[in-house]
Design a protein around this motif. Structure first.
Motif, PDB file in Angstrom:
ATOM      1  N   LEU A   4       0.809  -1.229   0.000  1.00 46.84           N
ATOM      2  CA  LEU A   4       0.000   0.000   0.000  1.00 46.84           C
ATOM      3  C   LEU A   4       0.839   1.275   0.000  1.00 46.84           C
ATOM      4  O   LEU A   4       0.403   2.317   0.493  1.00 46.84           O
ATOM      5  N   HIS A   5       2.060   1.213  -0.523  1.00 50.57           N
ATOM      6  CA  HIS A   5       2.927   2.398  -0.556  1.00 50.57           C
ATOM      7  C   HIS A   5       3.807   2.327  -1.805  1.00 50.57           C
ATOM      8  O   HIS A   5       4.757   1.552  -1.850  1.00 50.57           O
ATOM      9  N   SER A   6       3.467   3.123  -2.825  1.00 50.91           N
ATOM     10  CA  SER A   6       4.300   3.126  -4.027  1.00 50.91           C
ATOM     11  C   SER A   6       4.245   4.500  -4.698  1.00 50.91           C
ATOM     12  O   SER A   6       3.276   5.252  -4.533  1.00 50.91           O
ATOM     13  N   HIS A   7       5.313   4.792  -5.430  1.00 49.83           N
ATOM     14  CA  HIS A   7       5.430   6.101  -6.085  1.00 49.83           C
ATOM     15  C   HIS A   7       5.527   5.944  -7.597  1.00 49.83           C
ATOM     16  O   HIS A   7       6.041   4.946  -8.095  1.00 49.83           O
ATOM     17  N   THR A   8       5.032   6.961  -8.310  1.00 50.07           N
ATOM     18  CA  THR A   8       5.088   6.987  -9.771  1.00 50.07           C
ATOM     19  C   THR A   8       5.714   8.322 -10.167  1.00 50.07           C
ATOM     20  O   THR A   8       6.046   9.136  -9.300  1.00 50.07           O
ATOM     21  N   PHE A   9       5.800   8.575 -11.461  1.00 52.42           N
ATOM     22  CA  PHE A   9       6.395   9.874 -11.819  1.00 52.42           C
ATOM     23  C   PHE A   9       5.435  11.046 -11.643  1.00 52.42           C
ATOM     24  O   PHE A   9       5.756  12.171 -11.983  1.00 52.42           O
ATOM     25  N   LEU A  10       4.260  10.773 -11.026  1.00 56.33           N
ATOM     26  CA  LEU A  10       3.432  11.899 -10.568  1.00 56.33           C
ATOM     27  C   LEU A  10       4.118  12.603  -9.395  1.00 56.33           C
ATOM     28  O   LEU A  10       3.774  13.730  -9.047  1.00 56.33           O
ATOM     29  N   SER A  11       5.093  11.898  -8.735  1.00 57.19           N
ATOM     30  CA  SER A  11       5.966  12.608  -7.784  1.00 57.19           C
ATOM     31  C   SER A  11       7.414  12.213  -8.112  1.00 57.19           C
ATOM     32  O   SER A  11       7.895  12.538  -9.198  1.00 57.19           O
ATOM     33  N   LEU A  15       8.275   5.528 -12.800  1.00 54.50           N
ATOM     34  CA  LEU A  15       7.374   4.851 -13.724  1.00 54.50           C
ATOM     35  C   LEU A  15       5.986   5.487 -13.785  1.00 54.50           C
ATOM     36  O   LEU A  15       5.528   6.123 -12.833  1.00 54.50           O
ATOM     37  N   LEU A  16       5.338   5.249 -14.905  1.00 58.83           N
ATOM     38  CA  LEU A  16       3.937   5.612 -15.100  1.00 58.83           C
ATOM     39  C   LEU A  16       3.079   4.707 -14.192  1.00 58.83           C
ATOM     40  O   LEU A  16       3.438   3.548 -13.986  1.00 58.83           O
ATOM     41  N   PRO A  17       1.951   5.206 -13.661  1.00 56.41           N
ATOM     42  CA  PRO A  17       1.114   4.339 -12.821  1.00 56.41           C
ATOM     43  C   PRO A  17       0.800   2.981 -13.451  1.00 56.41           C
ATOM     44  O   PRO A  17       0.846   1.948 -12.784  1.00 56.41           O
ATOM     45  N   SER A  18       0.507   2.959 -14.747  1.00 48.37           N
ATOM     46  CA  SER A  18       0.199   1.673 -15.406  1.00 48.37           C
ATOM     47  C   SER A  18       1.354   0.691 -15.291  1.00 48.37           C
ATOM     48  O   SER A  18       1.153  -0.495 -15.035  1.00 48.37           O
ATOM     49  N   GLU A  19       2.571   1.187 -15.467  1.00 46.43           N
ATOM     50  CA  GLU A  19       3.721   0.281 -15.403  1.00 46.43           C
ATOM     51  C   GLU A  19       3.944  -0.199 -13.969  1.00 46.43           C
ATOM     52  O   GLU A  19       4.306  -1.361 -13.747  1.00 46.43           O
ATOM     53  N   VAL A  20       3.703   0.668 -13.002  1.00 42.99           N
ATOM     54  CA  VAL A  20       3.807   0.246 -11.597  1.00 42.99           C
ATOM     55  C   VAL A  20       2.833  -0.905 -11.351  1.00 42.99           C
ATOM     56  O   VAL A  20       3.202  -1.947 -10.793  1.00 42.99           O
ATOM     57  N   ASN A  42       0.611  20.467  -4.895  1.00 43.57           N
ATOM     58  CA  ASN A  42       0.215  19.507  -5.940  1.00 43.57           C
ATOM     59  C   ASN A  42      -0.932  18.580  -5.544  1.00 43.57           C
ATOM     60  O   ASN A  42      -1.342  17.731  -6.333  1.00 43.57           O
ATOM     61  N   ILE A  43      -1.432  18.707  -4.310  1.00 45.03           N
ATOM     62  CA  ILE A  43      -2.349  17.666  -3.825  1.00 45.03           C
ATOM     63  C   ILE A  43      -3.609  17.545  -4.676  1.00 45.03           C
ATOM     64  O   ILE A  43      -4.073  16.444  -4.953  1.00 45.03           O
ATOM     65  N   LYS A  44      -4.155  18.692  -5.123  1.00 43.53           N
ATOM     66  CA  LYS A  44      -5.412  18.613  -5.889  1.00 43.53           C
ATOM     67  C   LYS A  44      -5.183  17.901  -7.218  1.00 43.53           C
ATOM     68  O   LYS A  44      -5.950  17.008  -7.587  1.00 43.53           O
ATOM     69  N   GLN A  45      -4.117  18.303  -7.920  1.00 45.53           N
ATOM     70  CA  GLN A  45      -3.854  17.715  -9.246  1.00 45.53           C
ATOM     71  C   GLN A  45      -3.551  16.222  -9.146  1.00 45.53           C
ATOM     72  O   GLN A  45      -4.107  15.423  -9.883  1.00 45.53           O
ATOM     73  N   ILE A  46      -2.623  15.838  -8.225  1.00 49.48           N
ATOM     74  CA  ILE A  46      -2.240  14.421  -8.267  1.00 49.48           C
ATOM     75  C   ILE A  46      -3.332  13.527  -7.675  1.00 49.48           C
ATOM     76  O   ILE A  46      -3.517  12.419  -8.140  1.00 49.48           O
ATOM     77  N   THR A  47      -4.070  14.002  -6.693  1.00 53.07           N
ATOM     78  CA  THR A  47      -5.170  13.167  -6.185  1.00 53.07           C
ATOM     79  C   THR A  47      -6.168  12.924  -7.319  1.00 53.07           C
ATOM     80  O   THR A  47      -6.611  11.803  -7.544  1.00 53.07           O
TER      81      THR A  47
END
Ligand SMILES: [Zn+2]
Ligand SMILES: [Zn+2]
Length: 217
Positions: A4-11, A15-20, A42-47
């Motif tokens: 339940l803890h992973s990062h993508t290039f949104l931060s 990786l792109l979320p799909s690749e994660v 950035n919270i509004k955009q990335i959420t």
């Protein structure tokens, strides 16, 4: 099997979320959360991006992807308003970036984030008695992490959770492909932190119960 803890290039992930999602599925996981770093900038955009991604992720891929956020390096009084904002925007998993020994995290981050509407306090470092007790009372998971550096205080976190009957969670905190270890390797991180098999089983039961409750909402 979950993480339940992973990062993508949104931060700061690679990786792109799909690749994660695809890579976690390939390693044998059935449920993950995407929890990119957020503050007021950035919270509004990335959420919004993560919620939309998860809503559109097909049900028949073999892996469920939950929308999350990791509130990171906030002035501690901002945990409450930002957790509430993320929740309203549809975040299912809210993590606070705790007082890891390897970064200059603001004092009182553990304490004030535990008073906010979070689900997991990540890498809480040398968490105090009173905060471990607060986590137990509020039903917030304390994280045992595979992430190098943050993992230096895993044993302390396990001891504090035991002392106050706080719930623990094993998480990956992945940023790049090499960080996406198998569920078995993640369990080994727990063993290395001093957890017994019975305690590891309890973690998986607690997380399952927590995820079932989320799904019913
Ligand atoms: Zn990061
Ligand atoms: Zn993280």
């Amino acid at each position: 099997m979950y993480n339940l803890h992973s990062h993508t290039f949104l931060s700061d992930g690679d990786l792109l979320p799909s690749e994660v999602a695809v890579r976690y599925h390939d390693k044998g996981y059935s449920i993950i959360a995407i929890t990119d770093h957020a503050d007021y900038s950035n919270i509004k955009q990335i959420t919004k991006s993560i919620v939309e991604f998860c809503r559109r992720w097909p049900k028949d891929t073999g892996i469920t992807v939950l929308a999350g956020i990791e509130l990171t390096h906030l002035p501690p009084q901002q945990f409450k308003p930002l957790a509430a904002l993320a929740r309203r925007a549809g975040a299912q998993i809210i993590i606070a970036h705790g007082e890891t020994p390897v970064e200059p995290v603001a004092k009182d981050t553990n304490h004030l984030s535990l008073l906010a509407d979070i689900d997991i306090l990540a890498h809480p470092g040398l968490i105090s008695d009173s905060d471990a007790e607060l986590a137990a009372r509020r039903g917030i998971f304390l994280e045992v992490t595979s992430r190098s550096g943050h993992n230096q205080t895993n044993e302390h976190v396990v001891k504090q959770a035991r002392k106050f009957s706080a719930k623990l969670i094993l998480n990956n905190d992945s940023h790049s492909p090499e960080d996406i270890i198998t569920p078995q390797q993640l369990i080994k991180v727990g063993r290395d932190a001093g957890l017994t098999q019975v305690e590891i089983d309890k973690i998986y039961t607690d997380v399952k119960e927590f995820l079932n409750k989320k799904e019913r909402r």
